[in-house]
Design a protein around this motif. Sequence first.
Motif, PDB file in Angstrom:
ATOM      1  N   ARG A 106       0.831  -1.208   0.000  1.00 16.69           N
ATOM      2  CA  ARG A 106       0.000   0.000   0.000  1.00 16.69           C
ATOM      3  C   ARG A 106       0.866   1.259   0.000  1.00 16.69           C
ATOM      4  O   ARG A 106       0.563   2.242  -0.681  1.00 16.69           O
ATOM      5  CB  ARG A 106      -0.937   0.003   1.210  1.00 16.69           C
ATOM      6  N   GLU A 110       1.120   4.209  -2.980  1.00 17.16           N
ATOM      7  CA  GLU A 110       0.794   5.612  -2.722  1.00 17.16           C
ATOM      8  C   GLU A 110       2.013   6.526  -2.846  1.00 17.16           C
ATOM      9  O   GLU A 110       1.896   7.658  -3.328  1.00 17.16           O
ATOM     10  CB  GLU A 110       0.201   5.754  -1.320  1.00 17.16           C
ATOM     11  N   TYR A 111       3.184   6.044  -2.431  1.00 22.70           N
ATOM     12  CA  TYR A 111       4.346   6.928  -2.348  1.00 22.70           C
ATOM     13  C   TYR A 111       5.555   6.465  -3.173  1.00 22.70           C
ATOM     14  O   TYR A 111       6.599   7.126  -3.157  1.00 22.70           O
ATOM     15  CB  TYR A 111       4.806   7.060  -0.884  1.00 22.70           C
TER      16      TYR A 111
END
Length: 315
Positions: A106, A110-111
Amino acid sequence: MELKQLQYFVICAETQSFRKASSLLFTTQSNVSKVIKSLEEELGQPLFRRSQTGVMLTEKGKQIYEYAAATLDSADRILNCSGQTSKTELKILTNPSSWMANAFCRYYKEYGSASTNYTFLSSNTHDIINSLTAETASLAFIYVMEQQLPFLERQLSSNHLSFSPLKKLSAVLYLGAEYNKEENQQALSSAISQDGPDSEPEEEEIALIQGYEDEFTLRSFWNSTKLYDKSPHRFRVAVTTNSDYLMNEMLNNTSLGNISSGYISKEEYSLHRPAVSLYGDEKPVVFGCVFRNDRTLNAETMHFLKYIRKEISAE
């Protein structure tokens, strides 16, 4: 003079607290104090006025703060110059954990950045300690029985490492496909939790799939407790692995069980894998992170740790 000293100085000035600064820097308060003291000795004057409520910049400290903040900003700009940019590294070590694997996925979704090299490795606690000591990684996540924490922390401190707890969990025996029926779960739970040798049911062997063993694994702790002697069940490790995928496949498709910690998240609970509590709330498992207390985590690693803390607090 080192950039690390200036970084510690600026964060202490902004938080007005060595304790708060140590939390943001993921190090110990004593280490922050030592770094600041070395900077003051190098400059030949105090930069802070200490009190029981925190620290305040001296007049000279205020002047140096402006230069230090500008220096750190300039250092960042230098590193970001196209011809000088070196890739950031995020190297995470962890005990085998499906939750950590999913959390990392996750986080990357996202990053994730092309300017960062990512490494995610599973290992036992003993090897993790060796890797952190050798500085081949800077951050790790482990599971340890709460009763083992004093022994663990003594071993960590001798290697300039610290443990920060993140969440308490239960110690459980996950059951393989053979024990999916409710009556088998109830019988096993009753046998494991019996208080004494008044009844002596026939001994039953339960084969397990486990990660690499060391003195900190839950099965090792289980084997060393008197409760083990009271149980009519004997545990035998049939398969050893560091693969979460294989662990899940074997639990779903064979009769093998697994001694481990309870689920961290509600999402994991939704899997409904049958499990039996080994100690109830009496002897919890502590999930936490291990890091070097004499080094500063890079920005990417600090960001990942903050993300994990946030994920856990949201559960």
